[in-house]
Scaffold this motif. Structure first.
Motif, PDB file in Angstrom:
ATOM      1  N   HIS A  69      17.544  -4.856  -7.203  1.00  0.00           N
ATOM      2  CA  HIS A  69      16.245  -4.188  -7.195  1.00  0.00           C
ATOM      3  C   HIS A  69      16.409  -2.757  -7.670  1.00  0.00           C
ATOM      4  CE1 HIS A  69      16.940  -1.625  -3.631  1.00  0.00           C
ATOM      5  NE2 HIS A  69      17.667  -2.640  -3.194  1.00  0.00           N
ATOM      6  N   SER A  70      15.376  -2.254  -8.275  1.00  0.00           N
ATOM      7  CA  SER A  70      15.374  -0.860  -8.711  1.00  0.00           C
ATOM      8  C   SER A  70      15.049   0.043  -7.526  1.00  0.00           C
ATOM      9  CB  SER A  70      14.327  -0.660  -9.804  1.00  0.00           C
ATOM     10  OG  SER A  70      13.022  -0.720  -9.252  1.00  0.00           O
ATOM     11  N   PRO A  71      15.294   1.342  -7.649  1.00  0.00           N
ATOM     12  CA  PRO A  71      14.768   2.266  -6.632  1.00  0.00           C
ATOM     13  C   PRO A  71      13.252   2.366  -6.765  1.00  0.00           C
ATOM     14  CG  PRO A  71      15.753   3.490  -8.440  1.00  0.00           C
ATOM     15  CD  PRO A  71      16.063   2.037  -8.701  1.00  0.00           C
ATOM     16  N   ILE A  72      12.644   3.064  -5.843  1.00  0.00           N
ATOM     17  CA  ILE A  72      11.203   3.305  -5.950  1.00  0.00           C
ATOM     18  C   ILE A  72      10.965   4.259  -7.110  1.00  0.00           C
ATOM     19  CG2 ILE A  72       9.168   4.212  -4.791  1.00  0.00           C
ATOM     20  CD1 ILE A  72      10.469   3.470  -2.145  1.00  0.00           C
ATOM     21  N   MET A  73      10.164   3.828  -8.067  1.00  0.00           N
ATOM     22  CA  MET A  73       9.931   4.614  -9.279  1.00  0.00           C
ATOM     23  C   MET A  73       8.475   5.086  -9.320  1.00  0.00           C
ATOM     24  SD  MET A  73      12.002   2.327 -12.083  1.00  0.00           S
ATOM     25  CE  MET A  73      11.020   0.847 -11.736  1.00  0.00           C
ATOM     26  N   PRO A  74       8.226   6.344  -9.727  1.00  0.00           N
ATOM     27  CA  PRO A  74       6.843   6.848  -9.782  1.00  0.00           C
ATOM     28  C   PRO A  74       6.068   6.215 -10.924  1.00  0.00           C
ATOM     29  CG  PRO A  74       8.342   8.461 -10.714  1.00  0.00           C
ATOM     30  CD  PRO A  74       9.204   7.357 -10.170  1.00  0.00           C
ATOM     31  N   LEU A  75       4.853   5.798 -10.631  1.00  0.00           N
ATOM     32  CA  LEU A  75       4.008   5.176 -11.638  1.00  0.00           C
ATOM     33  C   LEU A  75       2.779   6.032 -11.941  1.00  0.00           C
ATOM     34  CD1 LEU A  75       3.842   2.647 -13.377  1.00  0.00           C
ATOM     35  CD2 LEU A  75       2.636   1.505 -11.524  1.00  0.00           C
ATOM     36  N   ILE A  76       2.186   6.603 -10.910  1.00  0.00           N
ATOM     37  CA  ILE A  76       1.101   7.570 -11.072  1.00  0.00           C
ATOM     38  C   ILE A  76       1.354   8.696 -10.093  1.00  0.00           C
ATOM     39  CG2 ILE A  76      -1.368   8.004 -10.800  1.00  0.00           C
ATOM     40  CD1 ILE A  76      -1.963   5.237 -11.688  1.00  0.00           C
ATOM     41  N   ALA A  80       0.808  -1.217   0.000  1.00  0.00           N
ATOM     42  CA  ALA A  80       0.000   0.000   0.000  1.00  0.00           C
ATOM     43  C   ALA A  80       0.845   1.274   0.000  1.00  0.00           C
ATOM     44  CB  ALA A  80      -0.954   0.004   1.198  1.00  0.00           C
ATOM     45  N   ARG A  81       1.922   1.328   0.748  1.00  0.00           N
ATOM     46  CA  ARG A  81       2.694   2.566   0.895  1.00  0.00           C
ATOM     47  C   ARG A  81       4.180   2.279   0.752  1.00  0.00           C
ATOM     48  NH1 ARG A  81       0.519   6.712   3.815  1.00  0.00           N
ATOM     49  NH2 ARG A  81       2.401   7.801   3.138  1.00  0.00           N
ATOM     50  N   LEU A  82       4.656   2.203  -0.466  1.00  0.00           N
ATOM     51  CA  LEU A  82       6.082   1.987  -0.703  1.00  0.00           C
ATOM     52  C   LEU A  82       6.918   3.196  -0.317  1.00  0.00           C
ATOM     53  CD1 LEU A  82       6.244   0.095  -4.126  1.00  0.00           C
ATOM     54  CD2 LEU A  82       7.219  -0.662  -1.955  1.00  0.00           C
ATOM     55  N   ASP A  83       6.293   4.374  -0.259  1.00  0.00           N
ATOM     56  CA  ASP A  83       7.048   5.600  -0.005  1.00  0.00           C
ATOM     57  C   ASP A  83       7.374   5.806   1.471  1.00  0.00           C
ATOM     58  OD1 ASP A  83       4.314   5.870   0.503  1.00  0.00           O
ATOM     59  OD2 ASP A  83       4.354   8.037   0.202  1.00  0.00           O
ATOM     60  N   LEU A 110       7.411   2.022 -19.093  1.00  0.00           N
ATOM     61  CA  LEU A 110       8.172   1.288 -20.104  1.00  0.00           C
ATOM     62  C   LEU A 110       9.079   0.257 -19.448  1.00  0.00           C
ATOM     63  CD1 LEU A 110       9.056   4.131 -22.620  1.00  0.00           C
ATOM     64  CD2 LEU A 110       7.454   2.251 -22.953  1.00  0.00           C
ATOM     65  N   SER A 111       9.631   0.595 -18.298  1.00  0.00           N
ATOM     66  CA  SER A 111      10.432  -0.382 -17.557  1.00  0.00           C
ATOM     67  C   SER A 111       9.588  -1.588 -17.166  1.00  0.00           C
ATOM     68  CB  SER A 111      11.027   0.268 -16.299  1.00  0.00           C
ATOM     69  OG  SER A 111      11.882   1.332 -16.634  1.00  0.00           O
ATOM     70  N   LEU A 130       8.021  -8.076  -8.495  1.00  0.00           N
ATOM     71  CA  LEU A 130       7.798  -6.633  -8.507  1.00  0.00           C
ATOM     72  C   LEU A 130       6.911  -6.248  -7.336  1.00  0.00           C
ATOM     73  CD1 LEU A 130       4.701  -5.762  -9.756  1.00  0.00           C
ATOM     74  CD2 LEU A 130       5.716  -6.813 -11.768  1.00  0.00           C
ATOM     75  N   LEU A 131       7.137  -5.039  -6.822  1.00  0.00           N
ATOM     76  CA  LEU A 131       6.305  -4.440  -5.786  1.00  0.00           C
ATOM     77  C   LEU A 131       5.528  -3.301  -6.430  1.00  0.00           C
ATOM     78  CD1 LEU A 131       9.022  -4.058  -2.976  1.00  0.00           C
ATOM     79  CD2 LEU A 131       7.601  -6.071  -3.454  1.00  0.00           C
ATOM     80  N   ILE A 132       4.235  -3.274  -6.227  1.00  0.00           N
ATOM     81  CA  ILE A 132       3.425  -2.210  -6.834  1.00  0.00           C
ATOM     82  C   ILE A 132       2.462  -1.656  -5.802  1.00  0.00           C
ATOM     83  CG2 ILE A 132       1.767  -3.900  -7.763  1.00  0.00           C
ATOM     84  CD1 ILE A 132       1.340  -1.941 -10.112  1.00  0.00           C
ATOM     85  N   SER A 133       2.426  -0.331  -5.728  1.00  0.00           N
ATOM     86  CA  SER A 133       1.514   0.344  -4.798  1.00  0.00           C
ATOM     87  C   SER A 133       0.534   1.232  -5.543  1.00  0.00           C
ATOM     88  CB  SER A 133       2.312   1.186  -3.800  1.00  0.00           C
ATOM     89  OG  SER A 133       2.910   2.290  -4.467  1.00  0.00           O
ATOM     90  N   VAL A 134       0.309   0.976  -6.819  1.00  0.00           N
ATOM     91  CA  VAL A 134      -0.490   1.781  -7.739  1.00  0.00           C
ATOM     92  C   VAL A 134       0.257   3.058  -8.103  1.00  0.00           C
ATOM     93  CG1 VAL A 134      -2.662   3.005  -8.153  1.00  0.00           C
ATOM     94  CG2 VAL A 134      -2.677   0.831  -6.940  1.00  0.00           C
ATOM     95  N   ALA A 135       0.774   3.775  -7.108  1.00  0.00           N
ATOM     96  CA  ALA A 135       1.481   5.023  -7.388  1.00  0.00           C
ATOM     97  C   ALA A 135       2.979   4.826  -7.580  1.00  0.00           C
ATOM     98  CB  ALA A 135       1.249   6.034  -6.262  1.00  0.00           C
ATOM     99  N   GLN A 136       3.554   3.740  -7.030  1.00  0.00           N
ATOM    100  CA  GLN A 136       4.991   3.490  -7.159  1.00  0.00           C
ATOM    101  C   GLN A 136       5.241   2.046  -7.566  1.00  0.00           C
ATOM    102  OE1 GLN A 136       4.139   4.580  -3.729  1.00  0.00           O
ATOM    103  NE2 GLN A 136       4.288   6.757  -4.205  1.00  0.00           N
ATOM    104  N   LEU A 137       6.477   1.816  -8.017  1.00  0.00           N
ATOM    105  CA  LEU A 137       6.848   0.497  -8.516  1.00  0.00           C
ATOM    106  C   LEU A 137       8.298   0.207  -8.147  1.00  0.00           C
ATOM    107  CD1 LEU A 137       6.013  -1.922 -10.464  1.00  0.00           C
ATOM    108  CD2 LEU A 137       7.164  -0.607 -12.265  1.00  0.00           C
ATOM    109  N   VAL A 138       8.583  -1.036  -7.764  1.00  0.00           N
ATOM    110  CA  VAL A 138       9.942  -1.522  -7.544  1.00  0.00           C
ATOM    111  C   VAL A 138      10.083  -2.844  -8.277  1.00  0.00           C
ATOM    112  CG1 VAL A 138      11.631  -2.353  -5.870  1.00  0.00           C
ATOM    113  CG2 VAL A 138      10.219  -0.367  -5.317  1.00  0.00           C
ATOM    114  N   LEU A 139      11.116  -2.972  -9.117  1.00  0.00           N
ATOM    115  CA  LEU A 139      11.373  -4.206  -9.854  1.00  0.00           C
ATOM    116  C   LEU A 139      12.506  -4.969  -9.176  1.00  0.00           C
ATOM    117  CD1 LEU A 139      11.192  -2.761 -13.475  1.00  0.00           C
ATOM    118  CD2 LEU A 139       9.359  -3.760 -12.103  1.00  0.00           C
TER     119      LEU A 139
END
Length: 950
Positions: free
Chosen positions: A369-376, A318-321, A599-600, A349-358
């Motif tokens: 792992h990637s850093p926390i990336m903005p998705l929305i 829910a809250r990756l940030d 795209l990632s 992958l971790l997804i919080s709707v607003a952020q993504l970690v691969l």
């Protein structure tokens, strides 16, 4: 014209939005709703429990209504099972079907007030939040509500008690210290996810994501932080994003002419397959709303927060940030994945709707792992409280500036008031002193009193011209005191010249201010394809690679592998990473970052699938590449195309370069972007199965010219469980296709519904019959029709000479938001709007009949008794005459549909006594009508007597 507003109740994650047409201002509807919440702890708990019990009943009924019978799909256009059900089963004031994602951007709505029963929060305009039990009273909450530069309300912490401030953000993680300890044992390395956009398929998926993302942002900025990973809407939104990023099996482009729904606003429907309108039908539901076929699972998404998708482990968070959450979530995913697949090498992958970690768990046991990336982007999420949203520094600066502005506004208002009074005094004195009777010198000699008056007038004129600072200061002080005692600034209704908004009044919207809130409001839009193409020139597909040299996370002891899924060289990745970082520093463009993140994700899922496909080996048996491409180039149906993407890497590569958009149309090549920066369309060269080449442009509905076809994108893989996003369509310009089947389907309207026009001659019979015909009223009519029926009949019982008096029969619009569901209230009463004093002679309360609810008579009797007791108590507290409001012992008529019961109110004993206990009168029976008419006539006669005495 009414001031529109919404009273919203959130219960079990679903928003019930009730429309209000009149007086939705803070000081009217807002204050009334606040005062309806008890302040004592015991009363508050009872009030909250009663409200939760009511909406629990409604929610149970709603769940039954959202379970659709499969047989109804055969003729869905004539299925009216839900048409009008909101009125009858719940409340006619419901603005829309209760959902988890209501539309929060309705420009016709001026004010919204939300009772969040899940988190016990009261929200104003979905952005200023108070604890429901501790809302500041006596309009103090209005003083605490401020408006930032982006027209977003917030509760200022320096203007409200600490205990009253609230937030919609919830901390609901189940991670433990064990996860953190496991994280420290892992050899981890933060690497950079590479984004590439080389093929047409990736550009198309990115375009669909942009359209979906833009449609969700208004809701997500309000609701996202209040969800848990197990909530239906959270699971479905995350799954929707994954399906858009996956290949064709998970996302279909469907001609809107194939989608049939009961009404255009319905949140479910069917896709008609085949060549006949009555052919094979597939059920689809709107994302996150819970419609489903009976005996089928509710959601299109998996029911758990962890599942495997296209070979990758998906973990909903829910809250990756939040601090420390990402590390614990990575550890939890690695442990779960290794236990589930019994091997160390897998993708997650971790997804919080607003952020993504691969994440990649590599064969040697290390973790990339990637850093926390903005998705929305949900910049300045309005679900947060002001301290988190803006920061202390900005809030302090805002407060100081507003205090200065407030003081200046008070002074300016006082000066204007002083000048106005002085000018008025000059006019009055000029009338008393006629210039034709005598000159000013004669007045000074012969009439000292008038001379003093004239001298005073001269000082006033001097004050107006600004020449007497002392008197100006004195007048300003006097005027300021006067304003404090009784004058109120009408910030929203006053003209711009006279408007002076203060922190203590309702903040004026669209006001230019010099200070901007902490985080900048980001503009959402399509990702910049030119910048993403720069990445495509550098790398080849999504990878995870070391973007920070040999730097490792704490707990890591080994360097992770630098190899990519497609064995891209490290120096190429380094260039891509550097370019991306520099671009971010130079532009700070969230739009570009979000596009790169998606795209990632696309390339991550594609790479995961490639790992499962057999590579083509040299010397193996295979067709020459040219022949393979020639064969695949003749495939123009979606089903076969999607199957070919799973055959081999060569097949998949070709299919992604030339994807089949819809049956009979393939996308061949990207075309140059328009030079117009406002043009967000995706320009593509398309090929029909006939061999015809077309230049088409793809965009969301609303940008159209020339021949345009409309489509919806539907996600999911299981039949009858797929979902669509309501309100989103794509327009493909320059592509006109024939209708999918020959049909002339029109919505059936059932029985004809005729309304008598006002100019039509009505039947010459009783007022009740005239009212019934005029309002098209039946015993089961909606509450608005019933209310109009009773009001019409009551007025036309009397001749024209007395009808103007009966004009005081009116709806209590100012109390409409406090009335129970499907209830209207009419009164015969004197009114004095200046002094807010009413003498009621008759109270008529009406409820609509409904097959969904029992005990309507018990409800309406209890409601009216509680109302009259409260009204009398208010009158006594206000030190008014007791007979002014409820204590005039008014007659009480209660109606459920066309059935009526008659009562009398005794203010002294606070009792509601039925004149004929248990007797039901019908307005359709002539003898019963005479009894009802006698009560109405008596009330009017009492009113006339009172008017004559005055």
């Amino acid at each position: 014209m009414g001031t529109r507003g919404l009273r919203i109740v959130r219960f079990r994650g679903r928003y019930w939005c009730f429309y209000n047409h009149w007086d939705s201002y803070f000081k009217s509807m807002g204050n009334s709703l606040v005062e309806s919440v008890p302040t004592d702890p015991v009363g508050y708990k009872k009030w909250l429990q009663a409200l939760r019990e009511l909406f629990a009943k409604w929610d149970a009924l709603l769940q039954d209504l959202m379970s659709i019978e499969p047989d109804s799909l055969r003729n869905i256009r004539s299925d009216k099972s839900l048409v009008g059900v909101l009125d009858e089963a719940f409340d006619a004031r419901l603005e829309q079907f209760p959902t988890s994602s209501p539309g929060f951007l309705d420009l016709n709505i001026g004010y919204t007030y939300t009772f969040d029963l899940d988190h016990e929060v009261f929200s104003i305009d979905n952005s200023a939040h108070f604890h429901l039990q501790h809302i500041p009273r006596n309009s103090k909450w209005i003083e605490a509500v401020c408006l930032d530069d982006n027209d977003c309300h917030f509760a200022h912490p320096r203007l409200a008690p600490e205990e009253s401030l609230a937030s919609l953000a919830v901390d609901n993680h189940t991670f433990s210290l064990t996860d953190l300890e496991y994280w420290k044992t892992l050899s981890t390395k933060e690497v950079t996810a590479k984004a590439s956009c080389e093929d047409v398929s990736s550009h198309l998926r990115l375009k669909l994501f942009d359209i979906f993302k833009d449609s969700q942002i208004p809701n997500l900025r309000v609701t996202l932080l209040s969800w848990t990973a197990n909530d239906l809407v959270f699971r479905e939104l995350a799954f929707f994003i994954l399906c858009l990023a996956a290949d064709g099996d998970y996302c279909s482009i469907v001609d809107v002419r194939r989608i049939l729904k009961p009404t255009w606003t319905s949140l479910y429907g069917t896709i008609v397959h085949g060549e006949e309108a009555e052919g094979d039908s597939e059920f689809i539901s709107s994302v996150g709303n819970g419609f489903h076929l009976k005996d089928q699972p509710i959601s299109s998404a998996p029911s758990t927060s962890k599942y495997w998708f296209n070979g990758a482990l998906v973990c909903l968070v829910a809250r990756l940030d939040q601090d420390g959450v990402m590390e614990k979530a990575v550890a939890d995913a690695i442990r779960y994945g290794r236990e589930a697949c019994k091997r160390t090498s897998f993708n997650a992958l971790l997804i919080s709707v607003a952020q993504l970690v691969l994440i990649r768990s590599v064969p040697d046991g290390s973790v990339q792992h990637s850093p926390i990336m903005p998705l929305i982007s949900t910049a300045e999420n309005s679900g947060q409280d002001a301290r988190t949203r803006y920061g202390k520094s900005w809030l302090d600066t805002f407060y100081d500036r507003e205090m200065i502005r407030k003081e200046e506004a008070r002074k300016e208002a006082a000066v204007r008031e002083a000048k106005r009074k002085t000018a008025q005094g000059s006019e009055d004195n000029a009338k008393l002193t006629s210039p034709q009777s005598q000159s000013s010198s004669n007045l000074e000699d012969d009439n000292p009193d008038e001379g003093e008056t004239l001298a005073c007038t001269g000082e006033q004129k001097q004050l107006i011209s600004g020449q007497s600072d002392t008197d100006v200061a004195m007048q300003v002080e006097v005027a300021a005191i006067t304003l404090e005692e009784g004058e109120e600034a009408t910030a929203r209704d006053a003209s711009a010249a006279d408007e002076y908004d203060t922190i203590a009044s309702e903040p004026a919207k669209n006001e230019d201010r010099a200070l901007s809130p902490g985080p900048r409001e980001q503009t959402e839009g399509t990702a910049n394809n030119a910048r993403i193409d720069e990445l495509a020139d550098e790398g080849s597909g999504m990878t995870l690679d070391d973007g920070q040299g040999d730097e490792q996370k704490s707990g890591g002891h080994e360097e992770g592998t630098d190899k990519t899924y497609e064995e891209v060289e490290e120096d190429q990745l380094g260039e891509v990473d550097l370019a991306a970082t520099e671009q971010k520093v130079e532009t700070d463009d969230d739009t570009w970052q979000i596009g790169a993140t998606f795209l990632s994700l696309i390339n991550f899922l594609d790479s995961t699938i490639l790992d499962t496909l057999k590579p083509t080996r040299d010397g193996g048996r295979r067709l020459p590449t040219e022949i393979t491409e020639m064969i695949l180039g003749h495939i123009f149906d979606v089903k076969t195309h999607n199957a070919c993407t799973k055959v081999s890497r060569v097949f998949r590569s070709f299919c992604l370069k030339r994807p089949v958009l819809i049956d009979g149309v393939r996308l061949v090549q990207l075309l140059p972007e328009s030079e117009d920066k406002a043009d967000r369309r995706l320009h593509v060269l398309a090929e029909k199965s006939t061999g015809e080449l077309l230049k088409v442009a793809i965009n969301e509905t609303g940008y159209s010219s020339g021949d345009t076809s409309l489509y919806r994108f539907v996600v999911g893989k299981e039949r009858n469980r797929r979902s669509f996003c309501p309100g989103t369509q794509i327009a493909i310009q320059n592509l006109e296709l024939p209708a999918p089947f020959d049909s002339d389907i029109h919505e059936t309207t059932g029985e004809s519904y005729q309304r008598f026009s006002r100019g039509r001659t009505l039947p010459e019979d009783s007022p009740w019959d005239r009212a019934r015909h005029h309002r098209d009223a039946t015993a089961n009519s909606d509450i608005k029709t019933l209310s109009g029926f009773y009001e019409y009949a009551a007025k036309f019982l009397f001749p024209d000479s007395r009808r103007s008096l009966i004009g005081s029969v009116f709806e209590d619009h100012h109390q409409d938001w406090l009335l129970p569901a499907n209830t209207k209230q009419l009164s015969i009463m004197t009114d004095d709007y200046d002094h807010k004093e009413y003498e009621r002679y008759l109270l008529l309360r009406i409820k609509r009949a409904s097959k969904y609810w029992d005990c309507l008579w018990d409800d309406i009797i209890g409601e009216v008794k509680a109302l009259l007791i409260q009204v009398d108590e208010d009158a006594v507290r206000a030190r008014k005459k007791v007979q002014l409001i409820g204590a005039a012992n008014p007659a009480v008529i209660l109606a459920v549909g066309f059935q009526v019961r008659l009562f009398e109110w005794d203010a002294g004993d606070a009792t509601l006594t039925e004149t004929n206990p248990g007797r039901l009168y019908s307005v359709m029976d002539e003898d019963d009508r005479k009894t009802i008419e006698a009560v109405l006539t008596s009330a009017v006669e009492r009113l006339e007597t009172a008017e004559l005495k005055e």
